[in-house]
Design a protein around this motif. Structure first.
Motif, PDB file in Angstrom:
ATOM      1  N   MET A 176    -107.431  60.206 -34.451  1.00 23.95           N
ATOM      2  CA  MET A 176    -106.898  58.836 -34.389  1.00 23.95           C
ATOM      3  C   MET A 176    -105.558  58.791 -33.660  1.00 23.95           C
ATOM      4  N   GLN A 177    -104.803  59.931 -33.707  1.00 25.29           N
ATOM      5  CA  GLN A 177    -103.491  59.930 -33.045  1.00 25.29           C
ATOM      6  C   GLN A 177    -103.599  59.840 -31.527  1.00 25.29           C
ATOM      7  N   LYS A 178    -104.828  60.031 -31.009  1.00 26.79           N
ATOM      8  CA  LYS A 178    -105.008  59.838 -29.562  1.00 26.79           C
ATOM      9  C   LYS A 178    -104.801  58.362 -29.232  1.00 26.79           C
TER      10      LYS A 178
ATOM     11  N   HIS B  11     -97.455  58.159 -32.431  1.00 27.93           N
ATOM     12  CA  HIS B  11     -96.368  58.164 -33.413  1.00 27.93           C
ATOM     13  C   HIS B  11     -95.472  56.931 -33.264  1.00 27.93           C
ATOM     14  N   GLN B  12     -95.190  56.569 -31.999  1.00 25.89           N
ATOM     15  CA  GLN B  12     -94.284  55.446 -31.757  1.00 25.89           C
ATOM     16  C   GLN B  12     -94.889  54.136 -32.277  1.00 25.89           C
ATOM     17  N   PHE B  13     -96.209  54.012 -32.139  1.00 20.81           N
ATOM     18  CA  PHE B  13     -96.902  52.825 -32.651  1.00 20.81           C
ATOM     19  C   PHE B  13     -96.811  52.813 -34.183  1.00 20.81           C
TER      20      PHE B  13
ATOM     21  N   GLU C 112     -87.595  55.955 -26.615  1.00 26.93           N
ATOM     22  CA  GLU C 112     -88.071  56.675 -27.806  1.00 26.93           C
ATOM     23  C   GLU C 112     -87.113  57.802 -28.182  1.00 26.93           C
ATOM     24  N   THR C 113     -87.059  58.111 -29.482  1.00 25.74           N
ATOM     25  CA  THR C 113     -86.274  59.278 -29.900  1.00 25.74           C
ATOM     26  C   THR C 113     -87.238  60.325 -30.454  1.00 25.74           C
ATOM     27  N   HIS C 114     -87.046  61.569 -30.038  1.00 27.13           N
ATOM     28  CA  HIS C 114     -87.912  62.664 -30.504  1.00 27.13           C
ATOM     29  C   HIS C 114     -87.050  63.845 -30.941  1.00 27.13           C
ATOM     30  N   PRO C 115     -87.442  64.505 -32.037  1.00 23.19           N
ATOM     31  CA  PRO C 115     -86.643  65.646 -32.502  1.00 23.19           C
ATOM     32  C   PRO C 115     -86.990  66.946 -31.776  1.00 23.19           C
ATOM     33  N   PHE C 116     -85.971  67.694 -31.397  1.00 20.16           N
ATOM     34  CA  PHE C 116     -86.161  69.035 -30.832  1.00 20.16           C
ATOM     35  C   PHE C 116     -85.072  69.952 -31.374  1.00 20.16           C
ATOM     36  N   SER C 117     -85.430  71.246 -31.496  1.00 24.25           N
ATOM     37  CA  SER C 117     -84.501  72.215 -32.103  1.00 24.25           C
ATOM     38  C   SER C 117     -83.747  72.996 -31.043  1.00 24.25           C
TER      39      SER C 117
ATOM     40  N   GLU D 260     -95.632  70.800 -24.307  1.00 22.05           N
ATOM     41  CA  GLU D 260     -96.248  69.513 -23.962  1.00 22.05           C
ATOM     42  C   GLU D 260     -97.437  69.291 -24.886  1.00 22.05           C
ATOM     43  N   VAL D 261     -97.282  68.340 -25.821  1.00 23.77           N
ATOM     44  CA  VAL D 261     -98.396  68.075 -26.740  1.00 23.77           C
ATOM     45  C   VAL D 261     -98.927  66.656 -26.593  1.00 23.77           C
ATOM     46  N   GLY D 262     -98.114  65.756 -26.071  1.00 23.90           N
ATOM     47  CA  GLY D 262     -98.548  64.362 -25.958  1.00 23.90           C
ATOM     48  C   GLY D 262     -97.854  63.694 -24.787  1.00 23.90           C
ATOM     49  N   ASP D 263     -97.974  62.361 -24.720  1.00 27.55           N
ATOM     50  CA  ASP D 263     -97.459  61.614 -23.565  1.00 27.55           C
ATOM     51  C   ASP D 263     -95.965  61.854 -23.338  1.00 27.55           C
ATOM     52  N   TYR D 264     -95.200  61.828 -24.432  1.00 29.81           N
ATOM     53  CA  TYR D 264     -93.749  61.902 -24.268  1.00 29.81           C
ATOM     54  C   TYR D 264     -93.324  63.266 -23.729  1.00 29.81           C
ATOM     55  N   THR D 265     -93.806  64.315 -24.381  1.00 31.38           N
ATOM     56  CA  THR D 265     -93.385  65.660 -23.964  1.00 31.38           C
ATOM     57  C   THR D 265     -93.915  65.978 -22.561  1.00 31.38           C
ATOM     58  N   LYS D 266     -95.076  65.409 -22.199  1.00 27.25           N
ATOM     59  CA  LYS D 266     -95.574  65.615 -20.819  1.00 27.25           C
ATOM     60  C   LYS D 266     -94.630  64.951 -19.830  1.00 27.25           C
TER      61      LYS D 266
ATOM     62  N   ASP E 209     -88.680  75.922 -44.959  1.00 28.06           N
ATOM     63  CA  ASP E 209     -89.521  75.689 -43.784  1.00 28.06           C
ATOM     64  C   ASP E 209     -89.072  74.473 -42.996  1.00 28.06           C
ATOM     65  N   GLU E 210     -89.633  74.361 -41.816  1.00 30.32           N
ATOM     66  CA  GLU E 210     -89.457  73.161 -40.998  1.00 30.32           C
ATOM     67  C   GLU E 210     -90.814  72.881 -40.360  1.00 30.32           C
ATOM     68  N   ARG E 211     -91.271  71.650 -40.511  1.00 28.01           N
ATOM     69  CA  ARG E 211     -92.602  71.309 -39.999  1.00 28.01           C
ATOM     70  C   ARG E 211     -92.451  70.418 -38.774  1.00 28.01           C
ATOM     71  N   LEU E 212     -93.077  70.840 -37.673  1.00 24.84           N
ATOM     72  CA  LEU E 212     -92.856  70.145 -36.402  1.00 24.84           C
ATOM     73  C   LEU E 212     -93.795  68.968 -36.194  1.00 24.84           C
ATOM     74  N   THR E 213     -94.787  68.830 -37.073  1.00 27.73           N
ATOM     75  CA  THR E 213     -95.693  67.692 -36.917  1.00 27.73           C
ATOM     76  C   THR E 213     -95.649  66.844 -38.169  1.00 27.73           C
ATOM     77  N   MET E 214     -96.076  65.586 -38.015  1.00 30.64           N
ATOM     78  CA  MET E 214     -96.091  64.690 -39.175  1.00 30.64           C
ATOM     79  C   MET E 214     -97.526  64.343 -39.510  1.00 30.64           C
TER      80      MET E 214
HETATM   81  C1  LIG Z   1     -87.506  68.829 -37.083  1.00 33.48           C
HETATM   82  C2  LIG Z   1     -88.364  68.944 -35.844  1.00 33.48           C
HETATM   83  C3  LIG Z   1     -88.004  69.823 -34.839  1.00 33.48           C
HETATM   84  C4  LIG Z   1     -88.810  69.944 -33.698  1.00 33.48           C
HETATM   85  N1  LIG Z   1     -88.474  70.847 -32.725  1.00 33.48           N
HETATM   86  C5  LIG Z   1     -89.283  71.011 -31.654  1.00 33.48           C
HETATM   87  C6  LIG Z   1     -88.982  71.959 -30.625  1.00 33.48           C
HETATM   88  O1  LIG Z   1     -87.953  72.636 -30.658  1.00 33.48           O
HETATM   89  N2  LIG Z   1     -89.857  72.088 -29.598  1.00 33.48           N
HETATM   90  C7  LIG Z   1     -91.007  71.339 -29.513  1.00 33.48           C
HETATM   91  O2  LIG Z   1     -91.761  71.502 -28.557  1.00 33.48           O
HETATM   92  N3  LIG Z   1     -91.307  70.421 -30.465  1.00 33.48           N
HETATM   93  C8  LIG Z   1     -90.482  70.237 -31.514  1.00 33.48           C
HETATM   94  N4  LIG Z   1     -90.797  69.301 -32.472  1.00 33.48           N
HETATM   95  C9  LIG Z   1     -92.014  68.502 -32.294  1.00 33.48           C
HETATM   96  C10 LIG Z   1     -91.752  67.383 -31.286  1.00 33.48           C
HETATM   97  O3  LIG Z   1     -90.808  66.474 -31.811  1.00 33.48           O
HETATM   98  C11 LIG Z   1     -93.063  66.643 -31.009  1.00 33.48           C
HETATM   99  O4  LIG Z   1     -93.954  67.566 -30.463  1.00 33.48           O
HETATM  100  C12 LIG Z   1     -92.891  65.523 -30.034  1.00 33.48           C
HETATM  101  O5  LIG Z   1     -92.103  64.508 -30.599  1.00 33.48           O
HETATM  102  C13 LIG Z   1     -94.276  65.014 -29.668  1.00 33.48           C
HETATM  103  O6  LIG Z   1     -94.224  63.806 -28.957  1.00 33.48           O
HETATM  104  P1  LIG Z   1     -95.420  63.421 -27.959  1.00 33.48           P
HETATM  105  O7  LIG Z   1     -95.381  61.955 -27.721  1.00 33.48           O
HETATM  106  O8  LIG Z   1     -95.385  64.289 -26.762  1.00 33.48           O
HETATM  107  O9  LIG Z   1     -96.736  63.834 -28.737  1.00 33.48           O
HETATM  108  P2  LIG Z   1     -97.636  63.018 -29.803  1.00 33.48           P
HETATM  109  O10 LIG Z   1     -99.053  63.299 -29.422  1.00 33.48           O
HETATM  110  O11 LIG Z   1     -97.187  61.600 -29.889  1.00 33.48           O
HETATM  111  O12 LIG Z   1     -97.273  63.724 -31.141  1.00 33.48           O
HETATM  112  C14 LIG Z   1     -97.617  65.060 -31.461  1.00 33.48           C
HETATM  113  C15 LIG Z   1     -97.099  65.349 -32.856  1.00 33.48           C
HETATM  114  O13 LIG Z   1     -95.675  65.173 -32.925  1.00 33.48           O
HETATM  115  C16 LIG Z   1     -95.327  64.180 -33.910  1.00 33.48           C
HETATM  116  N5  LIG Z   1     -94.304  63.279 -33.336  1.00 33.48           N
HETATM  117  C17 LIG Z   1     -94.451  62.495 -32.253  1.00 33.48           C
HETATM  118  N6  LIG Z   1     -93.331  61.783 -32.016  1.00 33.48           N
HETATM  119  C18 LIG Z   1     -92.459  62.128 -33.000  1.00 33.48           C
HETATM  120  C19 LIG Z   1     -91.135  61.718 -33.330  1.00 33.48           C
HETATM  121  N7  LIG Z   1     -90.481  60.809 -32.591  1.00 33.48           N
HETATM  122  N8  LIG Z   1     -90.553  62.254 -34.423  1.00 33.48           N
HETATM  123  C20 LIG Z   1     -91.202  63.171 -35.167  1.00 33.48           C
HETATM  124  N9  LIG Z   1     -92.452  63.611 -34.895  1.00 33.48           N
HETATM  125  C21 LIG Z   1     -93.079  63.091 -33.845  1.00 33.48           C
HETATM  126  C22 LIG Z   1     -96.611  63.388 -34.156  1.00 33.48           C
HETATM  127  O14 LIG Z   1     -96.655  62.882 -35.477  1.00 33.48           O
HETATM  128  C23 LIG Z   1     -97.681  64.419 -33.931  1.00 33.48           C
HETATM  129  O15 LIG Z   1     -97.885  65.164 -35.103  1.00 33.48           O
HETATM  130  C24 LIG Z   1     -89.987  69.154 -33.584  1.00 33.48           C
HETATM  131  C25 LIG Z   1     -90.328  68.258 -34.597  1.00 33.48           C
HETATM  132  C26 LIG Z   1     -89.538  68.155 -35.719  1.00 33.48           C
HETATM  133  C27 LIG Z   1     -89.939  67.192 -36.813  1.00 33.48           C
END
Ligand SMILES: Cc1cc2nc3c(=O)[nH]c(=O)nc-3n(C[C@H](O)[C@H](O)[C@H](O)COP(=O)(O)OP(=O)(O)OC[C@H]3O[C@@H](n4cnc5c(N)ncnc54)[C@H](O)[C@@H]3O)c2cc1C
Length: 431
Positions: free
Chosen positions: A148-150, A154-156, A258-263, A281-287, A426-431
């Motif tokens: 469904m996330q396709k 997340h932003q929606f 958009e705001t996205h978390p990165f470490s 690169e996992v989704g539109d934003y990171t691409k 722990d730290e979880r990178l996905t929601m």
């Molecule tokens: C605390 C933390 C630290 C992170 N550190 C890194 C890092 O160092 N390197 C890295 O590659 N990725 C990291 N991530 C993950 C990164 O934030 C997501 O991969 C990115 O936001 C995905 O956005 P997208 O639109 O490309 O992908 P989408 O396909 O939209 O999302 C892929 C996954 O990321 C989650 N996500 C999307 N947008 C956000 C957002 N704004 N906030 C939180 N989660 C989101 C979605 O729920 C989904 O599970 C981290 C996430 C968290 C919570």
């Protein structure tokens, strides 16, 4: 001082939460019931349920602004947990109020019902799409969510979640319309202060976020492999006080708001204003971000994170760092910062050989205090039991970082081989 106490003693934290949730509705309850005089007990309880639910939703909105002082004490995951729990328990109280309270006014009923259905939808949606409450425990649900996330990005989901503000405004209107409540001056003054105090603060926080107090420029964009790249950013205004393993919420205005978390991947230093991010690169934003050009501006909110604080508070403990995929990013930062002072065992699992982009860097870091192990594919419970010594299992502090499901699976294995829950972070990178 208070921050340190909350961080060190879990019992203090629980007392603080209980105190907070009792304290918040109390002034409104007192103001109304003292002014109302005697009313039937069941009516009193139902009104109280409505007021408590409302103030807890306001508290949940306040927590969504990620107050820095609280994050430093308890960490974002615990703040989000309280945010979620408040939403759910308030929903139950709101149900009692909505279902059993008798009301005559048509608009009072309509606004109350609309608010209730909206929050019911909001809580169910958030529980599925914005937390691990359901998907972390039911693999089928996790698969459904991934599909469904396709469509539902997340932003929606964030925008859907903001419908809760509309629900709060509906409850506000609902209360304004109730004749036997809106005449109690003290209550109404407090009610307006609570509502517009929190909503005003929330609005200010959102604007302030956009202003971008901590800003800077991209100084390097380097590809690590087909799916991963590394950004080097330099802060120019209001350089944050960064610690190893911290993360920040970044906005790159040339890309979107958009705001996205990165470490942090690098070792932060007081002299340097540079942060290095390793991004998959996992989704539109990171691409889109992978194509960001040198000189582009960014701004950030943070820093957040507990890892360095935990390490500093346990000077006697050695560290075991387990990273899955890009989850290794904050662990690299910790390894670089602490390997001269602590024994570190870093275990990094990747999907395939091409993903081992830190292999040579880790091999260069390896010395008598840091040993690293890289494996293609997840580590099993048996492999962990072979990799870790008895002493490590009993005494080390473990940091596990990766996607939510991967983290939970590794943590289950660690517990099975004898690692205590107290030693796991722990730290979880996905929601
Ligand atoms: C605390 C933390 C630290 C992170 N550190 C890194 C890092 O160092 N390197 C890295 O590659 N990725 C990291 N991530 C993950 C990164 O934030 C997501 O991969 C990115 O936001 C995905 O956005 P997208 O639109 O490309 O992908 P989408 O396909 O939209 O999302 C892929 C996954 O990321 C989650 N996500 C999307 N947008 C956000 C957002 N704004 N906030 C939180 N989660 C989101 C979605 O729920 C989904 O599970 C981290 C996430 C968290 C919570």
């Amino acid at each position: 001082m208070m921050v340190n106490v909350l961080r060190r003693y879990p019992i203090a934290l629980n007392i603080f939460w209980v105190f907070l949730v009792i304290l918040v509705p109390t002034p409104l309850l007192l103001a109304l019931f003292v002014s109302m005089g005697s009313i039937a007990t069941d009516q009193r309880l139902l009104i109280a349920a409505g007021i408590i639910a409302y103030t807890w939703w306001l508290l949940a909105v306040f927590l969504s602004t990620r107050p820095k002082w609280l994050e430093r004490a308890v960490g974002l995951p615990k703040m989000y947990l309280l945010h979620g729990c408040l939403g759910v328990i308030a929903l139950v109280l709101a149900f009692l109020h909505e279902h059993y309270m008798v009301s005559m006014g048509q608009w009072i009923i309509v606004t109350g019902k609309l608010a209730w259905y909206l929050t019911l939808f909001g809580v169910l949606f958030a529980a599925f799409f914005m937390s691990g409450w359901i998907v972390d425990h039911f693999p089928t649900a996790a698969n459904v969510k991934i599909r469904m996330q396709k469509v539902i990005k997340h932003q929606f989901s964030i925008w859907i979640h903001r419908l809760n503000i509309v629900a709060i405004l509906l409850v506000w209107l609902h209360v304004e319309l109730i004749g036997r409540v809106n005449g109690h001056l003290m209550f109404m003054v407090l009610f307006e202060l609570y509502t517009f105090g929190v909503l005003g603060y929330y609005g200010w926080y959102k604007l302030d976020q956009k202003e971008g107090k901590m800003a800077g420029k991209v100084v390097k964009n380097r590809r690590l492999n087909a799916k991963t790249f590394q950004l080097t950013l330099e802060f120019q205004d209001n350089v944050p006080n960064l610690l190893a393993g911290d993360f920040l919420f970044f906005t790159f205005p040339t890309l979107s708001q958009e705001t996205h978390p990165f470490s942090l991947t690098n070792k932060p230093s007081e002299k340097s204003h540079v942060v290095v991010l390793t991004i998959r690169e996992v989704g539109d934003y990171t691409k889109g971000l992978s194509a960001v050009t040198v000189g582009s501006s960014f701004y950030a909110e943070g820093p957040f994170g507990q890892f360095s604080r935990i390490i500093e508070s346990e000077p006697e403990k050695d560290l075991t760092l387990i990273g899955m995929g890009t989850g290794v990013a904050p662990l690299m930062s910790i390894a670089k910062r602490y390997h001269s002072r602590r024994n570190i065992h870093l275990i990094w699992t990747v999907k395939n050989k091409e993903d081992e982009f830190f292999r040579s860097e880790l091999e260069n870091l390896n010395d008598n205090r840091l040993k690293s192990f890289i494996q293609v594919g997840r580590v099993t419970t048996y492999e962990l039991s072979q990799l870790l010594s008895e002493r490590e299992i009993k005494e080390n502090r473990f940091f596990v970082v990766g996607s939510s499901l991967a983290v939970l699976s590794v943590e289950r294995s660690l517990k099975q081989i004898g690692v205590s829950k107290q030693n796991l972070s722990d730290e979880r990178l996905t929601m």
